[in-house]
Write a protein that holds these residues in place. Structure first.
Motif, mmCIF file in Angstrom:
data_model
loop_
_atom_site.group_PDB
_atom_site.id
_atom_site.type_symbol
_atom_site.label_atom_id
_atom_site.label_comp_id
_atom_site.label_asym_id
_atom_site.label_seq_id
_atom_site.Cartn_x
_atom_site.Cartn_y
_atom_site.Cartn_z
ATOM 1 N N ILE A 101 37.772 74.130 13.058
ATOM 2 C CA ILE A 101 37.618 75.320 11.888
ATOM 3 C C ILE A 101 38.990 76.015 11.869
ATOM 4 C CG2 ILE A 101 36.502 77.460 11.419
ATOM 5 C CD1 ILE A 101 34.268 76.542 12.927
ATOM 6 N N GLU A 110 33.896 74.463 16.475
ATOM 7 C CA GLU A 110 32.891 75.417 16.413
ATOM 8 C C GLU A 110 32.182 75.862 17.785
ATOM 9 O OE1 GLU A 110 29.732 73.605 14.343
ATOM 10 O OE2 GLU A 110 30.011 71.773 15.568
ATOM 11 N N ASN A 112 29.960 75.525 20.444
ATOM 12 C CA ASN A 112 29.040 74.591 21.121
ATOM 13 C C ASN A 112 29.279 74.140 22.526
ATOM 14 O OD1 ASN A 112 30.834 72.042 21.791
ATOM 15 N ND2 ASN A 112 32.160 73.012 20.105
#
Length: 195
Positions: A101, A110, A112
């Motif tokens: 991103i 992201e 995770n």
């Protein structure tokens, strides 16, 4: 085969058998392919510099470097990927994809459990380090997909998508230093003489 050519071939055959019997070693494989700054590119991976590094604490690093050979003024282009040390992806278990991103000042994964950090790297004649080429800026978005992450290698690909419509897909299969160096991993006693 005459005696002269047999004598010439024996050292090569002995070396090949020795490396095969001892596990040998291998370089990283992969490439970046696509369009960058409006130009079609195919950049091979630096097979010696790209590695899955096993860190002592709670993470591993995948260091990837590709060789633009002067295209776009770059001599090196790549990424350092920070992975969770306990996460493994077996070859037969299916791939894992993580979105990348654009956060205006950084390009990041992201949230995770697999990828904890993403750091672009580049090398120009004026220097090298972490960051992104000022000519392209941060990618608009992208993803990284891991097919394998284990004690021997990390394999997969990442994609960068840029504001101007350019897109790069960079593949990698990066061994650990021990897998890459095989018998030359420094495990010997350091005594190279024949006495």
């Amino acid at each position: 085969m005459n005696g002269l050519s047999l004598r010439a071939a024996l050292p090569w055959m002995a070396t090949a058998l020795f490396l095969t019997a001892c596990g040998g070693g291998r370089d990283a494989t992969g490439e970046c392919r696509g369009t960058y700054l409006g130009e079609a590119v195919v950049w091979p991976i630096d097979g010696v510099a790209s590695r899955l590094m096993d860190e002592a604490y709670d993470s591993n690093w995948v260091n990837l470097t590709y060789l633009p050979r002067g295209q776009a003024g770059l001599t090196g282009f790549g990424v350092d990927i920070l992975l969770d040390k306990d996460r493994r992806i077996d070859e037969g278990s299916g791939s894992r994809t993580v979105l990348l991103i654009n956060k205006e000042t950084e390009f990041a994964p992201e949230v995770n459990l697999l990828v904890h950090g993403w750091y672009g790297t580049l090398r120009k004649s004026s220097g090298s380090g972490r960051g992104y080429h000022e000519a392209s800026g941060l990618p608009r978005g992208g993803s990284v997909t891991f097919d394998v992450v284990d004690d021997k290698r990390a394999a997969g690909h990442f994609i960068y998508r840029y504001e101007n419509g350019d897109e790069l897909t960079c593949t990698f299969d990066a061994p650990t230093p021990a897998e890459a160096e095989g018998i030359f991993d420094g495990a010997g006693d350091g005594d190279d003489d024949d006495d």
